[in-house]
Design a protein around this motif. Sequence first.
Motif, PDB file in Angstrom:
ATOM      1  N   GLY A 240       8.553  34.534  87.925  1.00 15.15           N
ATOM      2  CA  GLY A 240       8.301  35.440  86.825  1.00 15.15           C
ATOM      3  C   GLY A 240       9.416  36.410  86.510  1.00 15.15           C
ATOM      4  O   GLY A 240       9.273  37.248  85.612  1.00 15.15           O
ATOM      5  N   VAL A 241      10.522  36.336  87.228  1.00 16.39           N
ATOM      6  CA  VAL A 241      11.675  37.203  86.984  1.00 16.39           C
ATOM      7  C   VAL A 241      12.791  36.348  86.394  1.00 16.39           C
ATOM      8  O   VAL A 241      13.179  35.339  86.985  1.00 16.39           O
ATOM      9  N   ARG A 242      13.301  36.751  85.232  1.00 17.99           N
ATOM     10  CA  ARG A 242      14.352  35.983  84.573  1.00 17.99           C
ATOM     11  C   ARG A 242      15.685  36.728  84.654  1.00 17.99           C
ATOM     12  O   ARG A 242      15.743  37.938  84.427  1.00 17.99           O
ATOM     13  N   LEU A 243      16.742  35.993  84.981  1.00 20.66           N
ATOM     14  CA  LEU A 243      18.090  36.545  85.066  1.00 20.66           C
ATOM     15  C   LEU A 243      18.953  35.868  84.014  1.00 20.66           C
ATOM     16  O   LEU A 243      19.078  34.645  83.992  1.00 20.66           O
ATOM     17  N   THR A 244      19.557  36.662  83.116  1.00 18.89           N
ATOM     18  CA  THR A 244      20.444  36.130  82.089  1.00 18.89           C
ATOM     19  C   THR A 244      21.718  36.967  82.039  1.00 18.89           C
ATOM     20  O   THR A 244      21.814  38.011  82.688  1.00 18.89           O
ATOM     21  N   GLY A 245      22.675  36.512  81.249  1.00 21.82           N
ATOM     22  CA  GLY A 245      23.908  37.270  81.072  1.00 21.82           C
ATOM     23  C   GLY A 245      25.136  36.401  81.180  1.00 21.82           C
ATOM     24  O   GLY A 245      25.076  35.167  81.015  1.00 21.82           O
ATOM     25  N   PHE A 246      26.256  37.043  81.502  1.00 27.41           N
ATOM     26  CA  PHE A 246      27.537  36.363  81.657  1.00 27.41           C
ATOM     27  C   PHE A 246      28.256  36.927  82.884  1.00 27.41           C
ATOM     28  O   PHE A 246      28.242  38.138  83.108  1.00 27.41           O
ATOM     29  N   ALA A 247      28.874  36.038  83.650  1.00 27.15           N
ATOM     30  CA  ALA A 247      29.641  36.435  84.831  1.00 27.15           C
ATOM     31  C   ALA A 247      31.032  35.831  84.732  1.00 27.15           C
ATOM     32  O   ALA A 247      31.183  34.653  84.414  1.00 27.15           O
ATOM     33  N   ALA A 248      32.042  36.644  85.008  1.00 31.07           N
ATOM     34  CA  ALA A 248      33.423  36.188  84.874  1.00 31.07           C
ATOM     35  C   ALA A 248      33.814  35.282  86.031  1.00 31.07           C
ATOM     36  O   ALA A 248      33.281  35.379  87.141  1.00 31.07           O
ATOM     37  N   LEU A 249      34.754  34.388  85.760  1.00 31.69           N
ATOM     38  CA  LEU A 249      35.295  33.530  86.804  1.00 31.69           C
ATOM     39  C   LEU A 249      35.967  34.378  87.879  1.00 31.69           C
ATOM     40  O   LEU A 249      36.464  35.480  87.594  1.00 31.69           O
ATOM     41  N   ILE A 298      18.006  41.537  83.899  1.00 30.02           N
ATOM     42  CA  ILE A 298      16.810  41.113  84.628  1.00 30.02           C
ATOM     43  C   ILE A 298      15.597  41.508  83.792  1.00 30.02           C
ATOM     44  O   ILE A 298      15.438  42.683  83.426  1.00 30.02           O
ATOM     45  N   ASP A 299      14.766  40.539  83.482  1.00 29.41           N
ATOM     46  CA  ASP A 299      13.559  40.791  82.699  1.00 29.41           C
ATOM     47  C   ASP A 299      12.340  40.379  83.515  1.00 29.41           C
ATOM     48  O   ASP A 299      12.296  39.269  84.078  1.00 29.41           O
ATOM     49  N   CYS A 300      11.378  41.276  83.601  1.00 28.68           N
ATOM     50  CA  CYS A 300      10.180  41.008  84.395  1.00 28.68           C
ATOM     51  C   CYS A 300       9.016  41.830  83.844  1.00 28.68           C
ATOM     52  O   CYS A 300       9.188  42.696  82.980  1.00 28.68           O
ATOM     53  N   GLU A 301       7.834  41.572  84.357  1.00 22.28           N
ATOM     54  CA  GLU A 301       6.666  42.354  83.960  1.00 22.28           C
ATOM     55  C   GLU A 301       6.836  43.801  84.417  1.00 22.28           C
ATOM     56  O   GLU A 301       7.404  44.057  85.481  1.00 22.28           O
ATOM     57  N   PRO A 302       6.357  44.772  83.613  1.00 18.91           N
ATOM     58  CA  PRO A 302       6.531  46.180  83.992  1.00 18.91           C
ATOM     59  C   PRO A 302       5.988  46.513  85.371  1.00 18.91           C
ATOM     60  O   PRO A 302       6.546  47.363  86.072  1.00 18.91           O
ATOM     61  N   HIS A 303       4.910  45.849  85.803  1.00 18.64           N
ATOM     62  CA  HIS A 303       4.328  46.160  87.106  1.00 18.64           C
ATOM     63  C   HIS A 303       5.205  45.696  88.262  1.00 18.64           C
ATOM     64  O   HIS A 303       4.977  46.095  89.408  1.00 18.64           O
ATOM     65  N   PHE A 304       6.198  44.846  87.972  1.00 18.48           N
ATOM     66  CA  PHE A 304       7.060  44.339  89.038  1.00 18.48           C
ATOM     67  C   PHE A 304       8.159  45.329  89.411  1.00 18.48           C
ATOM     68  O   PHE A 304       8.806  45.180  90.439  1.00 18.48           O
ATOM     69  N   VAL A 305       8.375  46.340  88.587  1.00 19.00           N
ATOM     70  CA  VAL A 305       9.478  47.272  88.821  1.00 19.00           C
ATOM     71  C   VAL A 305       9.032  48.692  88.490  1.00 19.00           C
ATOM     72  O   VAL A 305       8.286  48.922  87.536  1.00 19.00           O
ATOM     73  N   ASP A 306       9.473  49.644  89.302  1.00 15.05           N
ATOM     74  CA  ASP A 306       9.194  51.057  89.067  1.00 15.05           C
ATOM     75  C   ASP A 306      10.471  51.706  88.546  1.00 15.05           C
ATOM     76  O   ASP A 306      11.486  51.752  89.251  1.00 15.05           O
ATOM     77  N   VAL A 307      10.441  52.197  87.298  1.00 17.24           N
ATOM     78  CA  VAL A 307      11.634  52.787  86.690  1.00 17.24           C
ATOM     79  C   VAL A 307      11.646  54.303  86.809  1.00 17.24           C
ATOM     80  O   VAL A 307      12.564  54.963  86.318  1.00 17.24           O
TER      81      VAL A 307
END
Length: 607
Positions: A240-249, A298-307
């Motif tokens: 349920g946690v998605r990781l996206t973006g770009f990482a340099a070589l 990182i995108d996840c349900e609000p209950h998965f993380v405390d901000v």
Amino acid sequence: MNTFDPQIRPVIRQLDDSIANRIAAGEVVERPASAVKELVENALDAGAHRIDVTISQGGKSLIRVADDGCGMTAEDLPLALSRHATSKIDGSDLLAINSFGFRGEALPSLGAVGRLVITSRAESEGAEIRVTGGKAEPVRPAPANPGTVVELRDLFFATPARLKFLRSERAETQAIADVVRRLAMAEPSVAFTLSDDDRVIFRADAEQGDLFDALHARLSRVMGREFIDNAVRIDAERDGVRLTGFAALPTYSRGAAVAQHAYVNTRPVRDKLLTGALRAGYFDVLPAGRHPAAVLFIDCEPHFVDVNVHPAKAEVRFRDPAMVRGLVVSTLRNVLADASRRAADTIGAATLAAFQAEPEQAAPRRYQGDYRPNTPSRAAIQTAYAAQAPAFDGFAEAPSARIEAAETDPVLLDAPLGAARAQVHENYIVAQTSDGMILVDQHAAHERLVYERLKAQADGNGIASQSLLIPEIVELAEDDATRIVSVADDLAKLGLHVEAFGGSAVAVREIPALFGKLDAAALIRDIADDLAEQGSSDRLRARVDAVFSSMACHGSVRSGRRMTADEMNALLREMERTPRSGQCNHGRPTWVKLSLNDIERLFGRKD
């Protein structure tokens, strides 16, 4: 020294709203950049498609944020300036946070330490409210475009002591620009401008296309074209946690951690867990003193993380930090391994500059750094070879021989690293491809091949260990002992066998045979510290890999060895099959490429 006088009973007082807001401002608004961050986040929560930020004197005399969002009514304005008024939560679930906190929390704090004017229009008529040093005037009608304009003047005039802690105008302006750029990276569909009086500092038009197309264009504008041209796409999901973006070589790196950006549900954060995971993802492909460049979401349900663990929301706490760290580390390692046959464009540019410029004018290389490995003694290397059976079967030693012209299979020219054509200075292989040429450092390349084989062999058969004549007993804090025992199986796979020894002690019964001598107590304590701080530890793996790296260095094709055409082509083909073969064990590039267009430009055939 305790100065409490029992004869004097402390009096509990209710602070008035003005004092409470000034205290809150000290937590939320550290400097002008903090105020800009809060106001821009409010604009994003309002659904703005365009946000214009104007500052003067580094934000000390003026901060103006104008947006075209949903706006506020005349009734909303005084409520937005009330303490504990927010749209972020409804009061029933403190963890169900799906926004930055629309018009909440920061506005009363800003009004307490500066001269605040809010002009907004949600319906047919606009309204305005003014706050000076925490005292609000009545709401009055005002002409306004749809959206909101928040104008903050004379920041900290009500708390002049805070002004002494601000930095120079230039430094504060730079901090504001950094904040706007970080927020702009997370919202590519929103247009941003930042102006210092009449001078535009930063501008990013709204980008079109899907998630990755828009993000690609926005990062090209904010991070620079050089970054995005040398980055690989990240897209992975776990539990349920998605990781996206770009990482340099790895061959595109920085001298400091200035190009690392992490976001959780589009909120920019500076989190130790994510920073450590990013560093672990680039483990053994970067030279010492170099830092990776990446933008990760990182995108996840609000209950998965405390901000709400940090007043400025700069840190977060995940419900399952080990899973998040594992997702980041494994994803980075996989995508970097898949991209191992790709070298950073900056290396080719540096190569061209080296051909074209005088030595003192040559462009600096992105991958420069301290590459000296921590090399064990020759006796330790021999011991390691004997312990880690079976030994690596590398290229057979052969008499040095000059390269004779040979027929080349045309199919090899279409291979990623092409067909070997020559060897120069007994260390560099020149290969021809269908669209250019490749220059390979034979020792660095073979060193990586040996290293990867040793690691794969160890992963398959485990690390050979040697028993201690007398087990070493290590006294720890009770929590640390529990953590060490909980990862005992993982440590055993790396040759370190530990077990509980009653109370808060652990017993070390076997150590990796690779090490010879080992301060087991110090290593155990370091691992316990890692587990306490970040929930995992790569310390033992790093030490094992360091020995493998030294073994590979000693067991690879040496500089000065002449190779036959068949040997060179065999090396190129194995490089194409081996993950991370684009960098040696110390992070240096193993090969560079010059396209035919680049070569023709060198000789003036093309402009």
